[in-house]
Design a protein around this motif. Structure first.
Motif, PDB file in Angstrom:
ATOM      1  N   TRP A 173       0.840  -1.209   0.000  1.00 36.04           N
ATOM      2  CA  TRP A 173       0.000   0.000   0.000  1.00 36.04           C
ATOM      3  C   TRP A 173       0.875   1.259   0.000  1.00 36.04           C
ATOM      4  N   THR A 174       1.861   1.284   0.895  1.00 35.04           N
ATOM      5  CA  THR A 174       2.695   2.470   1.089  1.00 35.04           C
ATOM      6  C   THR A 174       3.523   2.791  -0.155  1.00 35.04           C
ATOM      7  N   LEU A 175       4.165   1.779  -0.728  1.00 33.50           N
ATOM      8  CA  LEU A 175       4.999   2.005  -1.914  1.00 33.50           C
ATOM      9  C   LEU A 175       4.130   2.305  -3.138  1.00 33.50           C
ATOM     10  N   HIS A 176       2.973   1.654  -3.224  1.00 35.60           N
ATOM     11  CA  HIS A 176       2.042   1.958  -4.314  1.00 35.60           C
ATOM     12  C   HIS A 176       1.583   3.414  -4.242  1.00 35.60           C
ATOM     13  N   ASN A 177       1.375   3.886  -3.025  1.00 36.29           N
ATOM     14  CA  ASN A 177       0.986   5.289  -2.839  1.00 36.29           C
ATOM     15  C   ASN A 177       2.075   6.228  -3.342  1.00 36.29           C
ATOM     16  N   ASP A 178       3.343   5.862  -3.140  1.00 34.35           N
ATOM     17  CA  ASP A 178       4.443   6.678  -3.661  1.00 34.35           C
ATOM     18  C   ASP A 178       4.393   6.755  -5.186  1.00 34.35           C
ATOM     19  N   VAL A 179       4.090   5.634  -5.822  1.00 37.18           N
ATOM     20  CA  VAL A 179       3.980   5.616  -7.289  1.00 37.18           C
ATOM     21  C   VAL A 179       2.847   6.531  -7.738  1.00 37.18           C
ATOM     22  N   ILE A 180       1.704   6.416  -7.074  1.00 35.67           N
ATOM     23  CA  ILE A 180       0.567   7.271  -7.426  1.00 35.67           C
ATOM     24  C   ILE A 180       0.934   8.739  -7.248  1.00 35.67           C
ATOM     25  N   ASP A 181       1.625   9.052  -6.159  1.00 38.30           N
ATOM     26  CA  ASP A 181       1.980  10.445  -5.876  1.00 38.30           C
ATOM     27  C   ASP A 181       2.989  11.007  -6.873  1.00 38.30           C
ATOM     28  N   VAL A 231       4.607   9.386  -9.677  1.00 37.78           N
ATOM     29  CA  VAL A 231       4.574   8.999 -11.094  1.00 37.78           C
ATOM     30  C   VAL A 231       3.320   9.556 -11.750  1.00 37.78           C
ATOM     31  N   PHE A 232       2.190   9.464 -11.027  1.00 41.40           N
ATOM     32  CA  PHE A 232       0.924   9.953 -11.566  1.00 41.40           C
ATOM     33  C   PHE A 232       0.598  11.377 -11.109  1.00 41.40           C
ATOM     34  N   GLY A 233       1.497  11.991 -10.355  1.00 44.30           N
ATOM     35  CA  GLY A 233       1.361  13.401 -10.020  1.00 44.30           C
ATOM     36  C   GLY A 233       0.270  13.739  -9.022  1.00 44.30           C
ATOM     37  N   GLN A 234       0.049  12.879  -8.039  1.00 49.70           N
ATOM     38  CA  GLN A 234      -1.015  13.118  -7.058  1.00 49.70           C
ATOM     39  C   GLN A 234      -0.460  13.508  -5.686  1.00 49.70           C
ATOM     40  N   MET A 235       0.782  13.994  -5.645  1.00 45.87           N
ATOM     41  CA  MET A 235       1.386  14.391  -4.383  1.00 45.87           C
ATOM     42  C   MET A 235       0.718  15.660  -3.844  1.00 45.87           C
ATOM     43  N   PRO A 236       0.916  15.966  -2.541  1.00 44.92           N
ATOM     44  CA  PRO A 236       0.380  17.224  -2.007  1.00 44.92           C
ATOM     45  C   PRO A 236       0.924  18.410  -2.799  1.00 44.92           C
ATOM     46  N   VAL A 237       0.067  19.354  -3.121  1.00 43.82           N
ATOM     47  CA  VAL A 237       0.458  20.478  -3.975  1.00 43.82           C
ATOM     48  C   VAL A 237       0.907  21.654  -3.103  1.00 43.82           C
ATOM     49  N   TYR A 238       2.218  21.798  -2.977  1.00 43.39           N
ATOM     50  CA  TYR A 238       2.830  22.929  -2.288  1.00 43.39           C
ATOM     51  C   TYR A 238       3.958  23.452  -3.178  1.00 43.39           C
ATOM     52  N   PRO A 239       4.123  24.777  -3.275  1.00 44.85           N
ATOM     53  CA  PRO A 239       5.161  25.334  -4.163  1.00 44.85           C
ATOM     54  C   PRO A 239       6.553  24.771  -3.898  1.00 44.85           C
ATOM     55  N   ALA A 240       6.933  24.651  -2.617  1.00 39.79           N
ATOM     56  CA  ALA A 240       8.287  24.175  -2.295  1.00 39.79           C
ATOM     57  C   ALA A 240       8.492  22.749  -2.787  1.00 39.79           C
ATOM     58  N   ILE A 241       7.438  21.931  -2.744  1.00 42.04           N
ATOM     59  CA  ILE A 241       7.537  20.554  -3.218  1.00 42.04           C
ATOM     60  C   ILE A 241       7.648  20.519  -4.731  1.00 42.04           C
ATOM     61  N   MET A 242       6.825  21.311  -5.404  1.00 41.66           N
ATOM     62  CA  MET A 242       6.807  21.299  -6.865  1.00 41.66           C
ATOM     63  C   MET A 242       8.150  21.764  -7.440  1.00 41.66           C
ATOM     64  N   GLU A 243       8.849  22.637  -6.717  1.00 42.19           N
ATOM     65  CA  GLU A 243      10.141  23.146  -7.189  1.00 42.19           C
ATOM     66  C   GLU A 243      11.244  22.093  -7.087  1.00 42.19           C
ATOM     67  N   HIS A 244      11.069  21.097  -6.238  1.00 38.68           N
ATOM     68  CA  HIS A 244      12.098  20.073  -6.012  1.00 38.68           C
ATOM     69  C   HIS A 244      11.473  18.676  -6.090  1.00 38.68           C
ATOM     70  N   LEU A 245      10.627  18.481  -7.069  1.00 38.91           N
ATOM     71  CA  LEU A 245       9.790  17.292  -7.118  1.00 38.91           C
ATOM     72  C   LEU A 245      10.584  15.985  -7.150  1.00 38.91           C
ATOM     73  N   ASN A 246      11.619  15.918  -7.972  1.00 40.61           N
ATOM     74  CA  ASN A 246      12.404  14.687  -8.074  1.00 40.61           C
ATOM     75  C   ASN A 246      13.072  14.334  -6.752  1.00 40.61           C
ATOM     76  N   ALA A 247      13.653  15.338  -6.106  1.00 44.00           N
ATOM     77  CA  ALA A 247      14.332  15.109  -4.827  1.00 44.00           C
ATOM     78  C   ALA A 247      13.333  14.701  -3.754  1.00 44.00           C
ATOM     79  N   VAL A 248      12.176  15.342  -3.737  1.00 40.47           N
ATOM     80  CA  VAL A 248      11.151  15.009  -2.745  1.00 40.47           C
ATOM     81  C   VAL A 248      10.635  13.588  -2.966  1.00 40.47           C
ATOM     82  N   GLY A 249      10.395  13.237  -4.226  1.00 31.32           N
ATOM     83  CA  GLY A 249       9.947  11.877  -4.539  1.00 31.32           C
ATOM     84  C   GLY A 249      10.964  10.831  -4.131  1.00 31.32           C
TER      85      GLY A 249
END
Length: 196
Positions: free
Chosen positions: A141-149, A151-169
């Motif tokens: 469940w947990t790792l699948h959620n990471d893929v959804i977030d 790979v499919f772009g469903q992560m929490p939408v915050y500017p600081a996260i979007m600026e460093h998306l690869n590192a955060v992922g």
């Protein structure tokens, strides 16, 4: 000291209060995600509000714990996701502070509440009845959620996260592995101690 902590954690009044705090916190968490959920495709809805779902798992555990019943799949989901998203929120807000030099008051509230999420999941580990199969399901469940977030772009939408998306992922994936490992270490060690 350990006996006193155990007494507090199993005290019925404390458990009811903790249940209510987590219940209302979970509801507030889903409301927090309201805007993002409104524009999320239905297939992804369950995977978007990460922290409220983690606290929902723990709230369910507490409800059954009050009834003296075990729900090991929920317990595994609770401890892994509480630790993961609790630590994640604290780290993300800390990095945001380092980058921008300031945080809104809501971010400090998130640091405190999510830090408490992680701690409570660990504190109740002696009372879980988690076996390997429960950890495997929770890990999927947990790792699948990471893929959804990420790979499919469903992560929490915050500017600081979007600026460093690869590192955060990348950080989030390894935080998931860490949380799964902690769950294994805590619960399997507790089982071995009880079986001796």
């Amino acid at each position: 000291m350990r006996a006193m902590i155990s007494y507090i954690l199993t005290n019925r009044i404390f458990l009811v209060l903790l249940f209510l705090v987590n219940l209302f916190g979970t509801i507030y968490g889903y409301i927090w995600y309201e805007n993002q959920l409104a524009v999320t495709e239905p297939i992804f809805l369950i995977f978007v509000p990460d922290s409220p779902t983690a606290s929902l798992f723990f709230t369910i555990f507490l409800g059954f714990f009050l009834l003296n019943k075990k729900v090991p799949y929920i317990e595994a989901l609770a401890v892994i996701t509480l630790l993961k998203y609790g630590v994640w929120a604290v780290v993300m807000n800390g990095l945001t502070f380092l980058e921008y030099g300031a945080l809104p008051w809501t971010s400090y509230m998130l640091i405190i509440s999510h830090g408490a999420m992680a701690i409570q999941g660990i504190l109740y580990s002696p009372y879980y009845r988690i076996r390997m199969r429960h950890i495997v399901v929770a890990a999927i469940w947990t790792l699948h959620n990471d893929v959804i977030d990420y790979v499919f772009g469903q992560m929490p939408v915050y500017p600081a996260i979007m600026e460093h998306l690869n590192a955060v992922g990348y950080f989030t994936f390894w935080l998931s592995i860490f949380s799964i490992a902690v769950c294994y270490a805590l619960t399997q060690t507790n089982r071995r101690i009880k079986s001796v």
